[in-house]
Design an enzyme around this catalytic site. Structure first.
Site, PDB file in Angstrom:
ATOM      1  N   GLU A 196       0.856  -1.188   0.000  1.00  0.00           N
ATOM      2  CA  GLU A 196       0.000   0.000   0.000  1.00  0.00           C
ATOM      3  C   GLU A 196       0.888   1.234   0.000  1.00  0.00           C
ATOM      4  OE1 GLU A 196      -3.293   0.402   2.720  1.00  0.00           O
ATOM      5  OE2 GLU A 196      -3.939   2.194   1.625  1.00  0.00           O
ATOM      6  N   GLY A 198       1.135   4.992   0.803  1.00  0.00           N
ATOM      7  CA  GLY A 198       0.424   5.884   1.722  1.00  0.00           C
ATOM      8  C   GLY A 198       0.120   5.146   3.009  1.00  0.00           C
ATOM      9  N   VAL A 199       0.964   5.404   4.021  1.00  0.00           N
ATOM     10  CA  VAL A 199       0.824   4.695   5.297  1.00  0.00           C
ATOM     11  C   VAL A 199      -0.156   5.424   6.210  1.00  0.00           C
ATOM     12  CG1 VAL A 199       2.144   4.065   7.392  1.00  0.00           C
ATOM     13  CG2 VAL A 199       3.079   3.592   5.120  1.00  0.00           C
ATOM     14  N   GLY A 200      -0.305   6.761   5.977  1.00  0.00           N
ATOM     15  CA  GLY A 200      -1.219   7.554   6.804  1.00  0.00           C
ATOM     16  C   GLY A 200      -0.461   8.344   7.852  1.00  0.00           C
ATOM     17  N   ASP A 228       5.733   5.241   2.341  1.00  0.00           N
ATOM     18  CA  ASP A 228       5.316   6.616   2.626  1.00  0.00           C
ATOM     19  C   ASP A 228       6.502   7.533   2.421  1.00  0.00           C
ATOM     20  OD1 ASP A 228       2.600   7.645   4.307  1.00  0.00           O
ATOM     21  OD2 ASP A 228       4.284   9.065   4.239  1.00  0.00           O
ATOM     22  N   GLN A 247       6.461   8.085  -4.082  1.00  0.00           N
ATOM     23  CA  GLN A 247       5.767   7.250  -5.066  1.00  0.00           C
ATOM     24  C   GLN A 247       5.932   7.744  -6.494  1.00  0.00           C
ATOM     25  OE1 GLN A 247       1.282   8.654  -4.083  1.00  0.00           O
ATOM     26  NE2 GLN A 247       1.436   7.228  -5.773  1.00  0.00           N
ATOM     27  N   HIS A 272      -2.361  11.203  -4.042  1.00  0.00           N
ATOM     28  CA  HIS A 272      -3.563  11.444  -4.871  1.00  0.00           C
ATOM     29  C   HIS A 272      -3.322  12.492  -5.953  1.00  0.00           C
ATOM     30  CE1 HIS A 272      -5.445   8.822  -2.085  1.00  0.00           C
ATOM     31  NE2 HIS A 272      -5.394   9.678  -1.089  1.00  0.00           N
ATOM     32  N   ASP A 298      -9.504   7.319  -4.030  1.00  0.00           N
ATOM     33  CA  ASP A 298      -9.748   8.773  -3.988  1.00  0.00           C
ATOM     34  C   ASP A 298      -9.578   9.422  -5.356  1.00  0.00           C
ATOM     35  OD1 ASP A 298     -10.053   8.143  -1.369  1.00  0.00           O
ATOM     36  OD2 ASP A 298      -8.525   9.486  -0.594  1.00  0.00           O
TER      37      ASP A 298
HETATM   38  C1  LIG Z   1      -4.497   9.253   2.912  1.00  0.00           C
HETATM   39  S1  LIG Z   1      -3.008   8.923   3.774  1.00  0.00           S
HETATM   40  C2  LIG Z   1      -2.960   7.163   3.737  1.00  0.00           C
HETATM   41  C3  LIG Z   1      -3.988   6.541   4.646  1.00  0.00           C
HETATM   42  C4  LIG Z   1      -3.826   5.064   4.844  1.00  0.00           C
HETATM   43  N1  LIG Z   1      -3.619   4.349   3.593  1.00  0.00           N
HETATM   44  C5  LIG Z   1      -5.056   4.492   5.524  1.00  0.00           C
HETATM   45  O1  LIG Z   1      -6.026   4.085   4.823  1.00  0.00           O
HETATM   46  O2  LIG Z   1      -5.062   4.414   6.762  1.00  0.00           O
HETATM   47  C6  LIG Z   1      -1.832   9.392   2.555  1.00  0.00           C
HETATM   48  C7  LIG Z   1      -0.373   9.166   2.940  1.00  0.00           C
HETATM   49  O3  LIG Z   1       0.390   9.311   1.735  1.00  0.00           O
HETATM   50  C8  LIG Z   1       1.649   9.861   2.052  1.00  0.00           C
HETATM   51  N2  LIG Z   1       2.217  10.506   0.850  1.00  0.00           N
HETATM   52  C9  LIG Z   1       1.981  11.742   0.362  1.00  0.00           C
HETATM   53  N3  LIG Z   1       2.724  11.974  -0.747  1.00  0.00           N
HETATM   54  C10 LIG Z   1       3.430  10.834  -0.974  1.00  0.00           C
HETATM   55  C11 LIG Z   1       4.371  10.454  -1.970  1.00  0.00           C
HETATM   56  N4  LIG Z   1       4.730  11.266  -2.948  1.00  0.00           N
HETATM   57  N5  LIG Z   1       4.928   9.221  -1.883  1.00  0.00           N
HETATM   58  C12 LIG Z   1       4.584   8.369  -0.879  1.00  0.00           C
HETATM   59  N6  LIG Z   1       3.681   8.689   0.091  1.00  0.00           N
HETATM   60  C13 LIG Z   1       3.114   9.904   0.050  1.00  0.00           C
HETATM   61  C14 LIG Z   1       1.340  10.859   3.177  1.00  0.00           C
HETATM   62  O4  LIG Z   1       2.497  11.096   3.967  1.00  0.00           O
HETATM   63  C15 LIG Z   1       0.219  10.165   3.928  1.00  0.00           C
HETATM   64  O5  LIG Z   1       0.695   9.501   5.072  1.00  0.00           O
END
Ligand SMILES: C[S@@+](CC[C@H](N)C(=O)[O-])C[C@H]1O[C@@H](n2cnc3c(N)ncnc32)[C@H](O)[C@@H]1O
Length: 386
Positions: A196, A198-200, A228, A247, A272, A298
């Site tokens: 996955e 995006g770890v959150g 992430d 990513q 996103h 999303d």
């Molecule tokens: C919506 S949260 C993920 C929520 C998680 N998947 C959940 O369902 O609990 C989005 C995450 O993407 C990470 N993020 C943002 N830009 C990114 C990038 N370019 N590459 C990797 N991760 C990224 C952010 O740091 C954030 O923690």
């Protein structure tokens, strides 16, 4: 904390759990029974979700050969802790003890649906000689019930419930679990590799990981990876590995694949930003295993310029949804006269769109088009109308 088996060892244990008892026992011997027992107890506690409560001491005994490896579980007002006691005599007088063959426990926890068995299990209660134990349920009953359920019913929990339990916005703010279960349900008891993006928790290094816990629990046989841009590697745990990277960077993604191997499922819940979704797809779809699924969440951001989307036109292939729509044509690439091939064409098995969510199935898409004698109304070579 005793040493657990490493990720490669865990992969072997999970594979073996789908086979014969002798095969499982051989892998346990190879990896070391103590390390396997420590791994199994960690997994068992994770799945049992024992809440904080009155003091209860439970002893878990894992029989292997002539030895029984014993762990003391101590439940209290701050939660549950496990105290390794190694092979030998029990610690103190437990309120309950649960003893089972290690091979059977491995198969129950990590085996496919229907492999669970309690044939070698023995449960003893500590205080049945006290007549008051018959007036009310002993606190140990619920703790042991949770351990036993974790062993006997690893597939009985639904995705929405897991999202609420671990705090993922996939349920509530979004209503994705119904769609995820539709596509993931048939794969649930397979030994999968899942990534996955995006770890959150965004910029907060100490938050996040909810959905990784959800996947770990929903897929009892999977090795789960999270990526992430923020370092959240402290969330790494037995079946979950958290890596840092962007990513949108092919180099970072190549490093992820090096660590993880080829995934069976990729879920993009990262930035996103359309360009980032497309960059990740370009790097990861080619290494996704056939029969696998690539999911994007999303997708409403495809219409929002702040996320690199387009507000006034819906087919721009530089946006996430505009790109995904091109895959529908790719599905039919062998029927289209004069098509400029896309790298995805030979591997698109299906594209499923839902509200803000899409699933791409990877399958060989090379069965050949309709017979050449059927007139197409276009010149085959020039690609122009007859
Ligand atoms: C919506 S949260 C993920 C929520 C998680 N998947 C959940 O369902 O609990 C989005 C995450 O993407 C990470 N993020 C943002 N830009 C990114 C990038 N370019 N590459 C990797 N991760 C990224 C952010 O740091 C954030 O923690």
């Amino acid at each position: 904390m005793q040493t657990t088996v490493d990720r490669a060892g865990l992969g072997r244990l999970i594979s073996a759990a789908g086979g014969s008892a002798d095969g499982i026992t051989a892998v346990i011997d190879d990896l070391g029974a103590d390390a396997v027992a420590a791994t199994v107890v960690g997994e068992l506690l994770h799945r049992a979700d024992v809440p904080a409560g009155p003091d209860v001491a439970v002893q878990v005994g894992l029989r292997h050969g002539d030895a029984t490896i014993r762990y003391g579980l101590q439940v209290g007002s701050t939660g549950v802790a496990h105290l390794p006691s190694g092979a030998g005599e029990p610690v103190g007088t437990p309120d309950a003890s649960l003893t089972q063959d290690l091979t059977e426990v491995v198969r129950s926890l990590f085996g496919p649906r229907g492999a669970q068995s309690s044939a070698s299990r023995v449960v003893h209660w500590g205080h049945l000689e006290d007549p008051s134990a018959f007036d009310r349920p002993l606190p140990a009953y619920d703790v042991v019930r949770r351990l036993v359920d974790a062993l006997d019913r690893p597939y009985d929990i639904g995705l929405a419930e897991l999202c609420v339990r671990y705090g993922s916005d996939k349920w509530g703010h979004h209503t994705y679990p119904r769609r995820y279960e539709q596509h993931f349900g048939p794969l649930r008891d397979q030994p999968l590799t899942i990534l996955e993006i995006g770890v959150g928790g965004f910029g907060d290094q100490h938050r996040g990981g909810a959905s990784l816990e959800v996947w770990r629990r929903y897929f009892p046989r999977a090795l789960v990876y999270g990526l992430d841009i923020v370092d959240k590697s402290h969330l790494t745990d037995q079946r979950v590995t958290v890596l840092q990277g962007d990513q949108s960077s092919p180099t970072d993604l190549a490093r992820v694949v090096e660590v993880m191997g080829r995934p069976d499922i990729v879920i993009d819940d990262g930035s996103h930003v359309s360009a980032h979704l497309l960059a990740s797809f370009a790097s990861l779809f080619p290494v996704l295993r056939h029969g696998g699924l690539y999911v994007m969440e999303d997708l409403q951001t495809s219409y929002w310029p702040t996320f690199g989307g387009r507000a006034g036109t819906y087919d721009d292939p530089a946006t996430s949804l505009g790109f995904l729509k091109t895959l529908v044509d790719g599905l039919h690439h062998e029927e289209i006269v004069g098509r400029t091939p896309a790298f995805t064409d030979p591997d698109i098995g299906g594209v499923h769109f839902y509200h803000n969510l899409a699933f791409v199935e990877k399958e060989r898409n090379l069965d050949g088009g309709a017979p050449s004698w059927i007139p197409r109304g276009v010149r085959q070579r020039a690609g122009v109308p007859d």
